[in-house]
Scaffold this active site. Sequence first.
Site, PDB file in Angstrom:
ATOM      1  N   ASN A  96       0.855  -1.195   0.000  1.00  0.00           N
ATOM      2  CA  ASN A  96       0.000   0.000   0.000  1.00  0.00           C
ATOM      3  C   ASN A  96       0.892   1.248   0.000  1.00  0.00           C
ATOM      4  O   ASN A  96       1.115   1.900   1.008  1.00  0.00           O
ATOM      5  CB  ASN A  96      -1.014  -0.002   1.143  1.00  0.00           C
ATOM      6  CG  ASN A  96      -0.432  -0.369   2.492  1.00  0.00           C
ATOM      7  OD1 ASN A  96       0.614  -0.997   2.594  1.00  0.00           O
ATOM      8  ND2 ASN A  96      -1.130   0.042   3.546  1.00  0.00           N
ATOM      9  N   ASP A 154      -3.534  -4.972   1.692  1.00  0.00           N
ATOM     10  CA  ASP A 154      -3.435  -4.491   3.066  1.00  0.00           C
ATOM     11  C   ASP A 154      -3.800  -3.010   3.153  1.00  0.00           C
ATOM     12  O   ASP A 154      -3.418  -2.206   2.315  1.00  0.00           O
ATOM     13  CB  ASP A 154      -2.021  -4.693   3.611  1.00  0.00           C
ATOM     14  CG  ASP A 154      -1.971  -4.438   5.099  1.00  0.00           C
ATOM     15  OD1 ASP A 154      -2.728  -5.088   5.840  1.00  0.00           O
ATOM     16  OD2 ASP A 154      -1.189  -3.573   5.525  1.00  0.00           O
ATOM     17  N   HIS A 181      -6.101  -8.449   4.774  1.00  0.00           N
ATOM     18  CA  HIS A 181      -6.544  -7.430   5.727  1.00  0.00           C
ATOM     19  C   HIS A 181      -8.061  -7.569   5.786  1.00  0.00           C
ATOM     20  O   HIS A 181      -8.745  -7.316   4.798  1.00  0.00           O
ATOM     21  CB  HIS A 181      -6.136  -6.042   5.231  1.00  0.00           C
ATOM     22  CG  HIS A 181      -6.672  -4.905   6.039  1.00  0.00           C
ATOM     23  ND1 HIS A 181      -5.847  -4.054   6.735  1.00  0.00           N
ATOM     24  CD2 HIS A 181      -7.935  -4.450   6.257  1.00  0.00           C
ATOM     25  CE1 HIS A 181      -6.578  -3.132   7.352  1.00  0.00           C
ATOM     26  NE2 HIS A 181      -7.856  -3.361   7.065  1.00  0.00           N
ATOM     27  N   ASN A 280      -5.160   0.146  13.383  1.00  0.00           N
ATOM     28  CA  ASN A 280      -6.198  -0.621  12.693  1.00  0.00           C
ATOM     29  C   ASN A 280      -5.685  -2.019  12.373  1.00  0.00           C
ATOM     30  O   ASN A 280      -4.710  -2.155  11.644  1.00  0.00           O
ATOM     31  CB  ASN A 280      -6.602   0.093  11.404  1.00  0.00           C
ATOM     32  CG  ASN A 280      -7.832  -0.521  10.773  1.00  0.00           C
ATOM     33  OD1 ASN A 280      -8.592  -1.231  11.421  1.00  0.00           O
ATOM     34  ND2 ASN A 280      -8.042  -0.250   9.492  1.00  0.00           N
ATOM     35  N   ASP A 307       3.294  -5.347  12.150  1.00  0.00           N
ATOM     36  CA  ASP A 307       2.516  -4.320  11.442  1.00  0.00           C
ATOM     37  C   ASP A 307       3.154  -2.951  11.666  1.00  0.00           C
ATOM     38  O   ASP A 307       2.474  -1.963  11.950  1.00  0.00           O
ATOM     39  CB  ASP A 307       1.046  -4.320  11.868  1.00  0.00           C
ATOM     40  CG  ASP A 307       0.159  -3.484  10.941  1.00  0.00           C
ATOM     41  OD1 ASP A 307       0.641  -3.060   9.871  1.00  0.00           O
ATOM     42  OD2 ASP A 307      -1.014  -3.253  11.296  1.00  0.00           O
ATOM     43  N   PHE A 325      -4.256   5.873  11.517  1.00  0.00           N
ATOM     44  CA  PHE A 325      -4.072   4.611  12.216  1.00  0.00           C
ATOM     45  C   PHE A 325      -2.613   4.161  12.074  1.00  0.00           C
ATOM     46  O   PHE A 325      -2.010   4.311  11.012  1.00  0.00           O
ATOM     47  CB  PHE A 325      -4.964   3.525  11.607  1.00  0.00           C
ATOM     48  CG  PHE A 325      -6.437   3.743  11.779  1.00  0.00           C
ATOM     49  CD1 PHE A 325      -7.073   3.379  12.960  1.00  0.00           C
ATOM     50  CD2 PHE A 325      -7.203   4.282  10.749  1.00  0.00           C
ATOM     51  CE1 PHE A 325      -8.439   3.550  13.116  1.00  0.00           C
ATOM     52  CE2 PHE A 325      -8.575   4.459  10.904  1.00  0.00           C
ATOM     53  CZ  PHE A 325      -9.193   4.099  12.085  1.00  0.00           C
ATOM     54  N   GLY A 326      -2.053   3.570  13.126  1.00  0.00           N
ATOM     55  CA  GLY A 326      -0.745   2.947  12.961  1.00  0.00           C
ATOM     56  C   GLY A 326       0.172   3.101  14.155  1.00  0.00           C
ATOM     57  O   GLY A 326       0.114   4.090  14.901  1.00  0.00           O
TER      58      GLY A 326
END
Length: 428
Positions: A96, A154, A181, A280, A307, A325-326
Amino acid sequence: MYRLIKNGQILIDGQLQKRDIAIDTTGQITAIASTITTVPTDPQVVYDAQGHFVSAGLIDGHVHFREPGFTAKETLKTGSAAAAHGGFTSVIAMPNLKPVPDNLPAFKSLVTRNQLETRVHTYQLAPITNDLTEPTIIDMPAFKTAGAVGFTNDGHGVQTAQTMYVAMQAAAQINLPIVAHVEDESLVNGGVIHDGQAAKKLGVPGIASVSESAQVARDIELARATGVHYHICHISTKETVALVRRAKQDGLNITCEVTPHHLLLDDSAITSDKPMYKMNPPLRSLADRQALWAGLMDGTIDIIATDHAPHTIKEKQQSLLKAPFGIVGSETAFSLLYTHLVAHGPFSLAQLTSWLTTKPAKVYNFPHAGRLAVGQPADLAVFDLTDTTTLNTATFLSKGHNTPFIGEAVQGGTLLTLVAGQIAYQKE
């Protein structure tokens, strides 16, 4: 390049035992023995592990190196340096990116750059569909020939069952996994954290657990029909654990991963507007976290993957509603997991290392990774299991500092990482 690792402790039949490791000029392990007396004349090529734990290099099944397209967050150079700092010698990178490498020239270029610009073995997943969101499935055989180790959208769940069904059929034909995902976007409803007590208390929209488990249930039946190897990314709910457990009991070729943050945190940690806790899938309830531990214990969950998802400081200084997110994890995973799961938890060092070495090698069919053995590449890491240090962004090699674990006291810091015998990281 070190030629000899002296006085290390390696795991043999679940027990730490003293061993020396010899490495030849090609970066291959040539001997493992209690004492290796034939040593190089140059003392600079001998590393004295001083009784510290020597592991096969860790394998991270899920990282985001952000290049091309998002180099303010991370680059191939900084992301792989962070991985090596964490003791990882092999990683699997997500597609991504911007632009998405959904055409062969772009994908081949990325594979080449991974080989030339990263400190670790960087394996690349290809998209399932064009631009990660369109219904058109890429030419999977051609992408396999170009170096893809699997296929994922993903960051986006595959929203249409027909698209996933056809993709699974194609992946099964070439014996590569669909790496999913799992997120039904129609059930997310603008949520930013788990739809639980924290969301109610803070007055922010929540993400229901069913947004994950509903798509897992769909995909399990599609995997049953196609025979594909179906790997589920970063599972987070007790319902998903139960679904995967039943599917494995049915003999389906299904594997899954869990992240360190979902094992170590739940939404009770979110007591105020703290965007460092926004990821997420979101941190779920204590019951979900307990189910993840049980899933590790009984083999339902196959591997732990970070991740690793870096963002800029400015992005993560926004509110829960606006921040991306992350969470980063490459540099903190082993020490956090060792501290909480082994030193102060119910699991053994052998279990932890298997979730980070031999099992991911098995999931992705990497015959030359995840094992300390004669004839294998000298991909290894040395960890200090006794000294306590404090997680500090000043020591990070990643551009991303977005983690709520900063300031935590941990054991298991990395002292040395070798990739094919070459130094990828060494603590000063």
